[in-house]
Scaffold this motif. Structure first.
Motif, short mmCIF file in Angstrom:
data_model
loop_
_atom_site.label_atom_id
_atom_site.label_comp_id
_atom_site.label_asym_id
_atom_site.label_seq_id
_atom_site.Cartn_x
_atom_site.Cartn_y
_atom_site.Cartn_z
N ILE A 95 0.84 -1.20 0.00
CA ILE A 95 0.00 0.00 0.00
C ILE A 95 0.88 1.25 0.00
O ILE A 95 1.68 1.47 0.91
N LEU A 96 0.72 2.06 -1.04
CA LEU A 96 1.46 3.32 -1.16
C LEU A 96 0.67 4.41 -0.46
O LEU A 96 -0.55 4.47 -0.58
N CYS A 97 1.34 5.32 0.26
CA CYS A 97 0.64 6.51 0.74
C CYS A 97 0.39 7.41 -0.47
O CYS A 97 1.06 7.28 -1.50
N PRO A 98 -0.60 8.30 -0.43
CA PRO A 98 -0.91 9.08 -1.64
C PRO A 98 0.27 9.91 -2.16
O PRO A 98 0.40 10.07 -3.38
N HIS A 99 1.11 10.42 -1.26
CA HIS A 99 2.28 11.19 -1.73
C HIS A 99 3.23 10.29 -2.50
O HIS A 99 3.72 10.63 -3.58
N THR A 100 3.47 9.12 -1.91
CA THR A 100 4.37 8.16 -2.55
C THR A 100 3.80 7.72 -3.90
O THR A 100 4.54 7.55 -4.87
N ALA A 101 2.48 7.56 -3.94
CA ALA A 101 1.84 7.14 -5.19
C ALA A 101 2.07 8.18 -6.30
O ALA A 101 2.24 7.82 -7.47
N VAL A 102 2.07 9.45 -5.93
CA VAL A 102 2.37 10.51 -6.90
C VAL A 102 3.76 10.28 -7.50
O VAL A 102 3.97 10.37 -8.72
N GLY A 103 4.72 9.94 -6.64
CA GLY A 103 6.08 9.69 -7.11
C GLY A 103 6.17 8.45 -7.99
O GLY A 103 6.84 8.45 -9.02
N VAL A 104 5.47 7.40 -7.59
CA VAL A 104 5.51 6.15 -8.36
C VAL A 104 4.88 6.37 -9.74
O VAL A 104 5.41 5.93 -10.76
N LYS A 105 3.77 7.08 -9.76
CA LYS A 105 3.12 7.39 -11.05
C LYS A 105 4.08 8.20 -11.93
O LYS A 105 4.23 7.93 -13.13
N ALA A 161 5.55 8.82 3.49
CA ALA A 161 4.74 8.63 4.70
C ALA A 161 4.20 7.21 4.73
O ALA A 161 4.09 6.54 3.68
N HIS A 162 3.86 6.76 5.92
CA HIS A 162 3.16 5.47 6.04
C HIS A 162 1.72 5.66 5.58
O HIS A 162 1.09 6.66 5.94
N PRO A 163 1.17 4.71 4.80
CA PRO A 163 -0.18 4.90 4.26
C PRO A 163 -1.25 5.07 5.34
O PRO A 163 -2.26 5.74 5.11
N ALA A 164 -1.03 4.49 6.53
CA ALA A 164 -2.06 4.55 7.57
C ALA A 164 -2.32 5.99 8.03
O ALA A 164 -3.35 6.27 8.65
#
Ligand SMILES: *Cc1c(COP(=O)(O)O)cnc(C)c1O
Length: 461
Positions: free
Chosen positions: A383-393, A406-409
């Motif tokens: 599970i990616l945190c939304p900030h991390t997901a921006v980077g992965v995308k 950040a931790h996704p939780a």
């Protein structure tokens, strides 16, 4: 090592003074007058080091003679002993993607990497040189809790942290208000985040008050924060390259105030084998537009699912402008004056080309962020945190190492929207909602806050 201002208006100062100054007195940001160079032999030597030992090597030249090496070592060891992972910032494989997890500190966000160190550094410098520091800030999320955890229980330091009452996520509010140390003062302001920020600004603009109460800030412009963040770029390179100086790595960095990715830029300038640095922004895309067009134009701030990046003016950008213009402080001053009066600045074509060589930049929408969280979860269970997901995308199909900030939780609302369930809580967030809290509620006025600070400090002084 000496530090000067990006606006050229101060005589060079040493490391300790640069850290305690925060913002330079001419309004600029502090930058090292000379960057150390790392050569191939040094890189090989560094490649097998533990995180803490590498941190010592990376930081020592920037600290110079200001702190003896064994004392700097103790500061670093103490700062990262609070992290729950033995590697401090481990790299994990998720499918064929490498993720650099920066969230194993006490508040489960990457700001701990810098603020755990900064808290210890402040305490050390104040104990040695005398004085006190009363940190005052306004927060809408991660920075407040990381700052509080950085200085809780520290001698000669108090922190007054304002948040807009009822307008931050319950978990982030609890992270702050459950810290009961006597030097921590949480204040819920009856108003918006902008109200809270305006009050803090008013306090800092009252120079007699600021000096009487030794007010200070811990915002992302403090040089020590950039310094601490350089370490994990080197660490990630070392872990992925096996110490081969010819092996270059790229990074995708979720970006708001430009502190994190700027640390990567400096590491690259020093000779760390970094190939591409990808600036990943959400809809607040001032930096992406700058890399695309050479124009830095202030726009509206949008609320997104990655709130720690909902920023229009990236406070560390000034440091990049300085290096982009070959350390010409006069040029930086002129550009910033234009920005101040017109809301935009434009660099010359040659400099724009250079910026495009320095960075890739991608803006990612909320819909794409959710889709990325969903996809990664479906493919790997991670599970990616939304900030991390921006980077992965933003990294797309390339092989960039993605920084997990950040931790996704901490951002369960987005996680639930994406995958329909909550991310499991890490140990540092478990039981938080059951802890006792302490928080004062105040009206949104600078005079009310001043009276509170005066009264609180009278009792403890
Ligand atoms: C602060 C923060 C960012 C942005 O970092 P900058 O240094 O401001 O660019 C990204 N993600 C998270 C979770 C953050 O807390």
């Amino acid at each position: 090592m000496q530090y000067s201002s990006t606006r050229g208006g101060i005589a060079p100062v040493g490391f300790a003074e640069a850290v305690l100054m925060g913002l330079a007195s001419d309004g600029g940001l502090l930058v090292p007058t000379q960057l150390p160079r790392v050569d191939a032999a040094t890189l090989r030597d560094w490649s097998g080091l533990r995180f803490e030992d590498l941190a010592l090597e990376v930081m020592a030249p920037f600290v110079g003679g200001d702190i003896p090496r064994d004392e700097l070592r103790t500061l670093i060891d103490d700062s990262y002993a609070t992290f729950t992972h033995p590697e401090v910032t481990p790299i994990v494989g998720v499918g064929d993607r490498r993720i650099l997890e920066l969230f194993h500190g006490p508040t489960a966000a990457f700001k701990d990497v810098a603020l755990q160190f900064l808290g210890n550094l402040f305490e050390y410098l104040l104990a040695r040189d005398g004085g006190e520091l009363n940190i005052c800030g306004a927060t809408s999320g991660d920075t407040g809790s990381a700052a509080i955890y950085g200085v809780r229980g520290k001698a000669r330091i108090s922190i007054f942290m304002l948040h807009p009452k009822g307008r931050i996520s319950p978990i982030q509010e609890r992270q702050m208000t459950s810290v009961l140390d006597a030097n921590v003062h949480n204040i819920a302001v009856r108003g918006s985040f902008d109200d809270a920020q305006r009050i803090v600004k008013e306090l800092f603009n009252d120079l007699p008050f600021k000096s009487e109460f030794s007010l200070g800030a811990v915002n992302s412009i403090n040089w020590a924060r950039i310094l601490a963040q350089m370490v994990y770029y080197v660490f990630a390179w070392a872990r992925c390259s096996g110490g081969d100086p010819e092996h270059r790595v790229s990074f995708a960095v979720p970006t708001g105030n430009f502190g994190d990715v700027f640390a990567g830029y400096l590491a690259k300038r020093m000779g760390v084998p970094i190939d591409r640095l990808i600036i990943a922004t959400n809809r607040n895309d001032i930096l992406t537009r700058f890399v695309d067009t050479g124009v830095y134009a202030v726009g509206e701030v949008f609320q997104t699912l990655s709130p720690a990046m909902d920023i229009q003016i990236a406070s560390n950008f000034e440091r990049y402008l300085y290096f982009l213009h070959d350390e010409d402080a006069g040029r930086v001053r002129a550009l910033l004056e234009t920005l101040q009066t017109t809301g935009r600045l434009e660099v010359e074509t040659a400099h724009h080309e250079r910026a495009r060589a320095d960075f890739d930049a991608v803006a990612v929408s909320d819909a794409e962020t959710l889709e990325q969280i969903r996809q990664t979860y479906a493919a790997s269970g991670y599970i990616l945190c939304p900030h991390t997901a921006v980077g992965v995308k933003a990294a797309g199909s390339g092989d960039a190492i993605c920084l997990a900030t950040a931790h996704p939780a901490k951002f369960n609302e987005a996680i639930r929207l994406a995958i329909g369930c909550d991310a499991p809580l890490p140990p540092v967030l478990q039981g938080l909602m059951d802890l006792p809290t302490r928080c004062l509620e105040l009206d949104a006025g600078a005079d009310t806050l001043k009276a509170h600070i005066r009264e609180t400090l009278r009792d403890t002084r």
